[in-house]
Design an enzyme around this catalytic site. Structure first.
Site, mmCIF file in Angstrom:
data_model
loop_
_atom_site.group_PDB
_atom_site.id
_atom_site.type_symbol
_atom_site.label_atom_id
_atom_site.label_comp_id
_atom_site.label_asym_id
_atom_site.label_seq_id
_atom_site.Cartn_x
_atom_site.Cartn_y
_atom_site.Cartn_z
ATOM 1 N N LEU A 26 0.860 -1.188 0.000
ATOM 2 C CA LEU A 26 0.000 0.000 0.000
ATOM 3 C C LEU A 26 0.895 1.237 0.000
ATOM 4 C CD1 LEU A 26 -2.595 -1.032 2.776
ATOM 5 C CD2 LEU A 26 -2.491 -1.741 0.373
ATOM 6 N N TYR A 28 3.297 3.746 -3.030
ATOM 7 C CA TYR A 28 4.459 3.577 -3.905
ATOM 8 C C TYR A 28 5.210 4.903 -3.998
ATOM 9 C CZ TYR A 28 7.236 1.411 -7.585
ATOM 10 O OH TYR A 28 8.272 0.885 -8.311
ATOM 11 N N GLY A 32 8.032 2.848 -0.740
ATOM 12 C CA GLY A 32 7.328 1.762 -1.431
ATOM 13 C C GLY A 32 8.110 1.296 -2.647
ATOM 14 N N ALA A 33 8.642 2.250 -3.405
ATOM 15 C CA ALA A 33 9.386 1.900 -4.628
ATOM 16 C C ALA A 33 10.642 1.092 -4.281
ATOM 17 C CB ALA A 33 9.766 3.168 -5.390
ATOM 18 N N GLU A 145 9.017 -1.788 12.659
ATOM 19 C CA GLU A 145 10.414 -1.391 12.919
ATOM 20 C C GLU A 145 10.748 -0.031 12.275
ATOM 21 O OE1 GLU A 145 13.092 -3.084 14.777
ATOM 22 O OE2 GLU A 145 13.600 -0.984 14.538
ATOM 23 N N VAL A 148 10.387 3.896 13.895
ATOM 24 C CA VAL A 148 11.330 4.646 14.738
ATOM 25 C C VAL A 148 12.721 4.561 14.118
ATOM 26 C CG1 VAL A 148 12.323 4.937 17.029
ATOM 27 C CG2 VAL A 148 10.001 4.057 16.799
ATOM 28 N N ASP A 217 7.081 14.781 15.144
ATOM 29 C CA ASP A 217 7.604 13.517 14.615
ATOM 30 C C ASP A 217 8.407 12.782 15.700
ATOM 31 O OD1 ASP A 217 8.574 11.837 12.133
ATOM 32 O OD2 ASP A 217 10.406 12.454 13.167
ATOM 33 N N LYS A 221 7.716 9.051 17.923
ATOM 34 C CA LYS A 221 8.732 8.012 18.138
ATOM 35 C C LYS A 221 8.968 7.804 19.633
ATOM 36 C CE LYS A 221 10.733 9.248 13.692
ATOM 37 N NZ LYS A 221 11.633 10.165 13.005
HETATM 38 N N1 HSE Z 1 11.208 13.597 8.991
HETATM 39 C C1 HSE Z 1 11.915 12.666 9.811
HETATM 40 C C2 HSE Z 1 13.316 13.173 10.090
HETATM 41 C C3 HSE Z 1 12.030 11.291 9.220
HETATM 42 O O1 HSE Z 1 13.661 14.283 9.730
HETATM 43 O O2 HSE Z 1 14.059 12.449 10.731
HETATM 44 C C4 HSE Z 1 10.728 10.558 9.276
HETATM 45 O O3 HSE Z 1 10.313 10.369 10.588
#
Ligand code: HSE
Length: 446
Positions: A26, A28, A32-33, A145, A148, A217, A221
């Site tokens: 799901l 690409y 995904g590629a 996996e 993070v 972000d 994590k």
């Molecule tokens: N945008 C994140 C970073 C990578 O700059 O580390 C994806 O979580």
């Protein structure tokens, strides 16, 4: 819902040695590629590692109008749900991104008895309970996996390698964009805006950099690491979060002069609150790290995760935390794990939140403050300021003063105290006649 409330399904029957694992991909995009390419190019190696071939039988994309070189036209579909539902699909790999739509798809896959590999940190951090329950109820695997720090093996390390230990603390640089910006500010003296512009020009920062620079972000994590490390559900909204957009070149210079680097750290720890109750916290904020600590030397867009465990001691994991290839590596590791279970039977260890520790109020965290103030240069100012700390029982570690005409810049570094006490002191300092301005407050760690 707790694990006890969820009906545990009978383990799924093994397909048997040599059987083909049907995979639905799901998404690409860049990841995904790479997943598609590497799985195809190394087909025999994957078959040997799994015990049977893993074959991508469909690729769900948002439009069929775009060129997808290397993907046979008949594999492409815009109907992800129909692809997931097909009888010849055993494993669903989600690399779309976003939250609501992938959540629907991943839940649908799990509920229909398909194992799932996802790289989606925002999805896992926001809906881990629901996803884990669905995987448990169906007796299938949920692997993430890549959520993070891409290929740095954080999830596997917490889930499996350190499953026999007691983790006290995890602190890490888990966002490459912000590390690139802070490192550029430190090494060139650039302002935040100029360093961000450079990160955007080089393709590290996205057009809308909010999720990275405001720490969201990294907070996703942190939620995932804390949940796995402390066997306790920690969600995105449980994570205290401050980004780097207010860090100035002056802050970096002052930190360097005192022997520190400023890093955006995700810190997850077990603490005892003031009533002695054991609880967990997860937080993301700019942090002064002593220059001799291994995390301080993590430069450019690299990530590193520093784990402190009772028996293992301190461990550090370092590498690329983002990008198509490193993320695809983590996804494919999960594809091998999930496919092995499909071929041979059994399940991977799922998340276990048995400890169910309370989430500590952020005010209960023990930390140290680096406070940068502008004050009048006159007799008694230092005494008033140090009394403000002493009245709250907080000890000052160092004081530095620089003269600026009629005013002075005063930088106070405290010893460790509870966050709520330090925050109250900063508020009082801001109200003192003897303080013209509190320029910045940055926490210290390690
Ligand atoms: N945008 C994140 C970073 C990578 O700059 O580390 C994806 O979580």
């Amino acid at each position: 819902m707790t694990e006890q409330q969820v009906g545990k399904a009978q383990p799924r029957a093994a397909k048997g040695e040599g059987a083909t694992v049907g995979v639905a991909l799901l998404g690409y995009g860049t990841v995904g590629a790479e997943v598609f390419r590497l799985l195809g190019e190394n087909r025999d190696a994957f078959a040997a590692r799994i015990g049977g071939p893993a074959e991508i039988r469909g690729v769900a994309v948002s439009t069929l109008d775009k060129e997808r070189p290397g993907v046979p036209r008949e594999l492409l579909t815009t109907d992800a749900k129909a692809l997931i539902a097909r009888d010849d699909i055993d494993l669903v790999v989600e690399v779309i991104g976003g939250i609501d739509y992938p959540r629907e798809l991943v839940l649908e896959a799990l509920k229909s008895g398909k194992s799932v590999v996802t790289a989606n940190k925002a999805l896992v951090a926001a809906h881990a309970d629901e996803l884990a329950d669905a995987a448990e109820a169906a007796g299938v695997d949920l692997y993430f996996e890549a959520a993070v720090a891409a290929a740095i093996p954080v999830v596997g390390m917490l889930r499996r390698s350190l499953a026999g230990d007691q983790i006290q603390r995890i602190s890490g640089i888990v966002n490459g964009t912000t590390n690139f910006i802070l490192d550029a500010m430190e090494s060139t003296g650039a302002s935040y805006d100029d360093a961000l512009a450079e990160a955007t020009r080089l393709g590290y920062a996205e057009a809308d950099p909010t999720a990275d620079v405001e720490g969201h972000d990294a907070a996703s994590k942190a939620a995932i690491m804390a949940s796995l490390g402390f066997h306790t559900r920690v969600k995105f909204e449980d994570v205290y979060c401050e980004g780097i957009s207010s860090v100035t070149a002056d802050d970096i210079k002052a930190a360097n002069e005192a022997g520190y680097s400023i890093k955006l750290l995700a810190i997850c720890e077990r603490i005892q609150d003031e009533s002695g109750v054991e609880s967990v916290t997860a937080r993301v904020h700019p942090t002064l790290v002593p220059q001799e600590h291994p995390l301080a030397s993590v430069s450019k867009s690299f990530n590193a995760i520093f784990v402190e465990a009772e028996a293992a001691g301190s461990l550090m994991f370092y590498g690329n935390g983002a990008g198509g290839n490193p993320t695809a590596s983590a996804v494919l590791g999960d594809v091998v794990g999930a496919s092995r279970n499909i071929v041979h039977g059994g399940r991977a260890p799922g998340e276990n939140t048995y400890a169910n520790l309370p989430i500590a109020d952020f005010g209960q965290v023990q930390t140290r403050y680096h406070i940068d103030m502008e004050v009048p240069d006159r007799t008694g100012v230092l005494a008033t300021i140090s009394n403000t700390f002493a009245a709250q029982g907080v000890s000052i570690r160092t004081v530095r003063q620089e003269e600026f005409g009629g005013t002075a810049r005063l930088i106070v570094v405290t010893h460790s105290a509870r966050e709520h006490v330090l925050a109250a002191i900063v508020e009082q300092l801001g109200n003192l006649e003897d303080v013209i301005n509190v320029n910045s407050v940055i926490r210290l760690d390690h």
